[in-house]
Design an enzyme around this catalytic site. Sequence first.
Site, mmCIF file in Angstrom:
data_model
loop_
_atom_site.group_PDB
_atom_site.id
_atom_site.type_symbol
_atom_site.label_atom_id
_atom_site.label_comp_id
_atom_site.label_asym_id
_atom_site.label_seq_id
_atom_site.Cartn_x
_atom_site.Cartn_y
_atom_site.Cartn_z
ATOM 1 N N THR A 14 7.990 10.086 -4.654
ATOM 2 C CA THR A 14 6.840 10.083 -4.123
ATOM 3 C C THR A 14 5.719 9.587 -3.635
ATOM 4 O O THR A 14 5.437 8.433 -4.475
ATOM 5 C CB THR A 14 6.434 11.694 -4.735
ATOM 6 N N HIS A 15 5.482 9.399 -2.614
ATOM 7 C CA HIS A 15 4.502 8.248 -1.520
ATOM 8 C C HIS A 15 3.182 9.274 -1.200
ATOM 9 O O HIS A 15 4.455 9.679 -0.341
ATOM 10 C CB HIS A 15 5.288 7.311 -0.783
ATOM 11 N N ASP B 73 10.220 2.608 -0.294
ATOM 12 C CA ASP B 73 9.788 3.775 0.290
ATOM 13 C C ASP B 73 11.037 3.706 1.262
ATOM 14 O O ASP B 73 10.238 4.041 2.655
ATOM 15 C CB ASP B 73 8.353 3.440 0.025
ATOM 16 N N ARG C 289 13.518 -10.724 -14.172
ATOM 17 C CA ARG C 289 13.576 -8.895 -13.367
ATOM 18 C C ARG C 289 15.222 -8.427 -13.669
ATOM 19 O O ARG C 289 15.225 -6.809 -14.026
ATOM 20 C CB ARG C 289 13.096 -8.862 -12.327
ATOM 21 N N GLY D 17 15.630 0.266 -0.677
ATOM 22 C CA GLY D 17 14.659 -0.599 -0.012
ATOM 23 C C GLY D 17 13.154 -0.154 -0.822
ATOM 24 O O GLY D 17 13.090 0.624 -2.203
ATOM 25 N N ASP E 107 16.201 4.351 -2.170
ATOM 26 C CA ASP E 107 17.430 3.331 -2.116
ATOM 27 C C ASP E 107 16.922 2.161 -2.236
ATOM 28 O O ASP E 107 16.247 2.090 -2.893
ATOM 29 C CB ASP E 107 18.067 4.171 -0.414
HETATM 30 C C1 GRF Z 1 0.322 9.131 -6.228
HETATM 31 O O1 GRF Z 1 0.216 9.470 -5.587
HETATM 32 C C2 GRF Z 1 2.067 8.531 -6.349
HETATM 33 O O2 GRF Z 1 2.165 8.600 -4.795
HETATM 34 C C3 GRF Z 1 1.153 6.855 -6.278
HETATM 35 O O3 GRF Z 1 0.744 6.635 -6.940
HETATM 36 C C4 GRF Z 1 -0.100 8.150 -7.591
HETATM 37 C C5 GRF Z 1 0.468 8.237 -9.451
HETATM 38 O O4 GRF Z 1 -0.227 8.785 -8.975
HETATM 39 N N1 GRF Z 1 2.531 5.581 -6.196
HETATM 40 P P1 GRF Z 1 -0.213 10.116 -10.719
HETATM 41 O O5 GRF Z 1 -0.070 9.085 -11.931
HETATM 42 O O6 GRF Z 1 0.813 11.260 -10.869
HETATM 43 O O7 GRF Z 1 -1.312 10.500 -11.062
#
Ligand code: GRF
Length: 201
Positions: free
Chosen positions: A109-110, A146, A66, A144, A142
């Site tokens: 982005t989560h 998310d 990894r 961790g 960071d």
């Molecule tokens: C997004 O909602 C992201 O937050 C999540 O998976 C989705 C990815 O969507 N981890 P895309 O590949 O940008 O359409």
Amino acid sequence: ARVVVLVSGSGTNLQALLDAIAADPDGYGARVVAVGADRDGVAGLERAERAGLPTYVCRVKDHPTREAWDEALTEATAAYEPDLVVTAGFMKIVGRAFLARFGGRIVNTHPALLPSFPGAHGVRDALAYGVTVTGCTVHFVDEGVDTGPIIAQGVVEIRDEDDESALHERIKEVERSLLVDVVGRLARDGYRIEGRKVRIP
Ligand code: GRF
């Protein structure tokens, strides 16, 4: 600002960034210079190719460990000299080498309101828990999962008839505009991370 985007799937967040840049190439303040993925054949890579962008794929199974994968991903990304790395739907946790090289400049982005529902199933977990609102979070990465400093969040109501995909689609509508707004502001205005607070002048 030079931005590299890492994807693992459909790449609609990537597409939103590409569309925003195309709509205002001089004013947006950032441009995507390359797109990386952890697997071949995903729509996100096709979107990059359609935009004439260089792409690269770093698969974990192509490396003995990894750590070796993480180092390969770091070098492949560094080749494009990014000011910001955006992980949008990138389904791998970056490691020590990547954080050492790009720490403080990785935006994720989560699809949930962190710190609630971190991890790979945030939408499903929120639905299962029975919360009445969820949403999305744009944050710095960071060490961790998310857990880095939060930059912006958007709220999405959960509806009785929602299933995971319907809810995720509604979240992604908010998420795409949130990400476009944040990346543009970070690129144009600069920022400082002070502990858990992100200051954008
Ligand atoms: C997004 O909602 C992201 O937050 C999540 O998976 C989705 C990815 O969507 N981890 P895309 O590949 O940008 O359409």
